[in-house]
Design an enzyme around this catalytic site. Structure first.
Site, mmCIF file in Angstrom:
data_model
loop_
_atom_site.group_PDB
_atom_site.id
_atom_site.type_symbol
_atom_site.label_atom_id
_atom_site.label_comp_id
_atom_site.label_asym_id
_atom_site.label_seq_id
_atom_site.Cartn_x
_atom_site.Cartn_y
_atom_site.Cartn_z
ATOM 1 N N LYS A 173 -0.027 -5.327 2.914
ATOM 2 C CA LYS A 173 1.384 -5.608 3.167
ATOM 3 C C LYS A 173 1.507 -6.844 4.050
ATOM 4 O O LYS A 173 1.101 -6.829 5.211
ATOM 5 C CB LYS A 173 2.041 -4.394 3.838
ATOM 6 N N THR A 204 13.960 -1.793 11.140
ATOM 7 C CA THR A 204 12.938 -1.564 10.112
ATOM 8 C C THR A 204 11.974 -0.436 10.483
ATOM 9 O O THR A 204 10.876 -0.353 9.933
ATOM 10 C CB THR A 204 12.124 -2.854 9.877
ATOM 11 N N GLY A 206 9.953 2.744 10.398
ATOM 12 C CA GLY A 206 9.587 3.664 9.323
ATOM 13 C C GLY A 206 9.252 3.002 8.004
ATOM 14 O O GLY A 206 9.003 3.685 7.011
ATOM 15 N N THR A 207 9.198 1.672 7.982
ATOM 16 C CA THR A 207 8.961 0.955 6.721
ATOM 17 C C THR A 207 7.650 1.373 6.056
ATOM 18 O O THR A 207 7.601 1.651 4.858
ATOM 19 C CB THR A 207 8.925 -0.570 6.969
ATOM 20 N N GLY A 208 6.562 1.409 6.842
ATOM 21 C CA GLY A 208 5.251 1.722 6.268
ATOM 22 C C GLY A 208 5.156 3.141 5.741
ATOM 23 O O GLY A 208 4.623 3.374 4.643
ATOM 24 N N CYS A 209 5.681 4.095 6.506
ATOM 25 C CA CYS A 209 5.675 5.500 6.068
ATOM 26 C C CYS A 209 6.476 5.642 4.784
ATOM 27 O O CYS A 209 6.076 6.330 3.839
ATOM 28 C CB CYS A 209 6.317 6.401 7.129
#
Length: 261
Positions: A173, A204, A206-209
């Site tokens: 990412k 932003t 929590g984007t990865g989860c």
């Protein structure tokens, strides 16, 4: 029957990341979400004030309880905290023949460490080898491999370094790079470059989860890995665009943005 997805991750009391984000994503994408809690955090828009991991036996019991009775079509892992929990979860996943998305959570959005240094080797040698897709951000790539990405041209090097630990696919990412949000999905031979316009929105959390859970949800519905990642990226891009203020710091992405059109 509705596809079932299991998240093995930490709880975020603020509701923006962790298991709470995972389950909201799964609802939004039409699958039944189930959870194995690995750790409890005291967390809000300003950061992580405390974290308490659960005993390995509690994690194992939750996993067996769900998988043996209800069954799963995909598994997603997030915060695993310690070497013992990483090893426990890797062993459980290794015995479950479904696609697995490993989000190698090491550092929170606020820079708080969510993984003990002693657990990094277990992630490399036990967890990544059982992953269908690994989804590290650039900080996690550096933490796991030592490769520091400062330009889009280095994403291939980062992908190769992560693939050397054994996941079938890796999604690097590149959201922390300047310019468009570009990610690289590869299995070492096939390459898919995913680009999205960058939204000027600081909310932003929590984007990865959310992205990893979206990938798992799409895999559970029968998508191929490239199809699942493409659909997940589109969902997350919309969620980031709709991110909203909450508390005094960084607010969450909006998991329900598609319902509000």
């Amino acid at each position: 029957m509705k596809p079932r997805v299991l998240t093995v991750a930490g709880s975020d009391s603020g509701g923006g990341a962790g298991i709470q984000a995972d389950l909201k994503t799964m609802v939004a994408l039409g699958v039944h979400g189930m959870s194995v809690v690995t750790a409890v955090t005291a967390q809000n828009s300003l950061g992580v004030q405390g974290a308490w991991e659960l005993p390995a036996e509690a994690v194992r019991a939750q996993y067996r309880s769900v998988v043996d009775d209800i069954g799963v079509q995909a598994v997603k892992t997030g915060m695993l905290a310690s070497a013992e929990l990483v090893e426990t979860v890797a062993e459980l996943i290794g015995g479950t023949a479904v696609p697995t998305v490993v989000d190698p959570v090491g550092i929170s959005k606020h820079g708080d460490s969510l993984l003990a240094d002693s657990a990094l080797d277990a992630v490399r040698t036990k967890l990544l080898p059982v992953a269908t897709v690994a989804t590290p951000n650039l900080d996690e790539v550096a933490q796991l491999t030592g490769v520091r990405v400062e330009s889009e041209g280095q994403l291939r090097e980062a992908a190769a370094a992560v693939l050397s630990y054994g996941p079938r696919w890796v999604l690097i990412k590149g959201g922390h790079l300047p310019g468009d949000a570009v990610d690289l999905l590869t299995d070492g031979s096939e390459e898919h470059w995913l680009r999205a316009a960058r939204h000027d929105n600081r909310h932003t959390h929590g984007t990865g989860c959310t992205l990893a859970s979206a990938v798992a949800s799409q895999l559970a519905k029968g998508d191929s890995v490239p199809e699942a990642v493409t659909a997940a990226k589109a969902y997350v891009t919309g969620a980031i665009a709709a991110g909203f203020a909450l508390g005094g710091g960084i607010g969450p992405v909006d998991h329900g943005w598609r319902f509000r059109g």
